[in-house]
Write an enzyme that holds these catalytic residues in place. Structure first.
Site, PDB file in Angstrom:
ATOM      1  N   SER B  55      34.930  24.271  22.070  1.00 28.46           N
ATOM      2  CA  SER B  55      35.303  25.374  21.186  1.00 28.46           C
ATOM      3  C   SER B  55      36.463  26.113  21.828  1.00 28.46           C
ATOM      4  O   SER B  55      36.463  26.309  23.046  1.00 28.46           O
ATOM      5  CB  SER B  55      34.147  26.370  21.006  1.00 28.46           C
ATOM      6  OG  SER B  55      33.209  25.898  20.090  1.00 28.46           O
ATOM      7  N   GLU B  62      49.646  37.783  15.430  1.00 27.10           N
ATOM      8  CA  GLU B  62      49.558  37.703  13.975  1.00 27.10           C
ATOM      9  C   GLU B  62      48.171  37.248  13.514  1.00 27.10           C
ATOM     10  O   GLU B  62      47.973  36.929  12.357  1.00 27.10           O
ATOM     11  CB  GLU B  62      50.630  36.734  13.465  1.00 27.10           C
ATOM     12  CG  GLU B  62      52.048  37.115  13.855  1.00 27.10           C
ATOM     13  CD  GLU B  62      52.434  36.695  15.298  1.00 27.10           C
ATOM     14  OE1 GLU B  62      51.608  36.041  15.958  1.00 27.10           O
ATOM     15  OE2 GLU B  62      53.544  37.050  15.732  1.00 27.10           O
ATOM     16  N   SER B  63      47.196  37.196  14.409  1.00 28.86           N
ATOM     17  CA  SER B  63      45.773  36.939  14.144  1.00 28.86           C
ATOM     18  C   SER B  63      45.180  35.874  15.074  1.00 28.86           C
ATOM     19  O   SER B  63      45.036  36.111  16.235  1.00 28.86           O
ATOM     20  CB  SER B  63      45.477  36.673  12.684  1.00 28.86           C
ATOM     21  OG  SER B  63      45.684  37.879  11.961  1.00 28.86           O
ATOM     22  N   HIS B  68      36.794  23.951  16.667  1.00 29.80           N
ATOM     23  CA  HIS B  68      35.472  23.541  17.146  1.00 29.80           C
ATOM     24  C   HIS B  68      35.403  22.031  16.923  1.00 29.80           C
ATOM     25  O   HIS B  68      35.716  21.566  15.818  1.00 29.80           O
ATOM     26  CB  HIS B  68      34.342  24.223  16.362  1.00 29.80           C
ATOM     27  CG  HIS B  68      34.342  25.712  16.468  1.00 29.80           C
ATOM     28  ND1 HIS B  68      34.143  26.364  17.668  1.00 29.80           N
ATOM     29  CD2 HIS B  68      34.512  26.685  15.549  1.00 29.80           C
ATOM     30  CE1 HIS B  68      34.188  27.674  17.473  1.00 29.80           C
ATOM     31  NE2 HIS B  68      34.423  27.892  16.194  1.00 29.80           N
ATOM     32  N   CYS B  83      48.712  37.045   9.445  1.00 29.46           N
ATOM     33  CA  CYS B  83      49.122  38.128   8.552  1.00 29.46           C
ATOM     34  C   CYS B  83      50.643  38.214   8.629  1.00 29.46           C
ATOM     35  O   CYS B  83      51.238  37.852   9.635  1.00 29.46           O
ATOM     36  CB  CYS B  83      48.461  39.447   8.927  1.00 29.46           C
ATOM     37  SG  CYS B  83      48.632  39.926  10.638  1.00 29.46           S
TER      38      CYS B  83
END
Lengths: 120, 120
Positions: B55, B62-63, B68, B83
């Site tokens: 993981s 920007e996020s 996974h 975003c």
């Protein structure tokens, strides 16, 4: 229909703007949400944006939780991604809605990894 | 329809199982995917599971991007959440598909934070 992962997308609207800009509050909230859900926390990373907004992720053994907030719009996007059946995402979801004071929320559940095999 | 965030969900099937179990390879791949997309990396966290699976999350200004993997099924779930318009998620997505050797993939784009306001 078997799926390897369960991905819950929360749209949290009409939230308390102050809480959405409070990194410590959000970190505590996500860690507690992971805890009440029965998840095993491995790591976390939170970031405060200027002039406002917070992004945070909690990596759990069963996958992750994240949040991105827009205090100026009273909005937060939060996701809970889990594998297996040990994590109670409903409890985590309910806690996030309550703690952020969301007056308008929606939940979407997406199955990830739907394969032509026998899985969990 | 204006949205605060763009959330791209990649279902990566028929991948190279060895690559899906190689933490260093996956970390490099996600960091490079963030780079080609024009994103600003803030932090990352990767975890190797036993007997298999990885993981990982890359937090960007920007996020975020996450992955996974289930090497035993040749499957990986990867997300790109952005975003604003500065991140080219198509480039990042293409790189992930190629680097994981996915022979069967799908892409779903979800708008997050669709509000009754003027936003980006």
């Amino acid at each position: 229909m078997n799926a390897l992962g369960k991905h819950v997308l929360l749209e949290l609207k009409n939230c308390d703007p102050e809480r959405l800009n409070d990194l410590d509050y959000l970190k505590t909230t996500l860690m507690q949400a992971a805890s009440v859900a029965g998840a095993t926390v491995l790591n976390n990373s939170f970031h405060q944006f200027q002039p406002q907004g917070v992004s945070g992720v909690v990596v759990i053994a069963e996958s992750h939780l994240f949040i991105h907030t827009w205090p100026e719009y009273g909005y937060a996007a939060a996701d809970i991604f889990t594998c297996g059946d040990s994590v109670n995402w409903e409890k985590a979801s309910k806690m996030l809605v309550e703690r952020l004071g969301s007056g308008n929320h929606s939940v979407m559940e997406i199955k990830r990894g739907v394969l032509d095999i026998e899985s969990n």
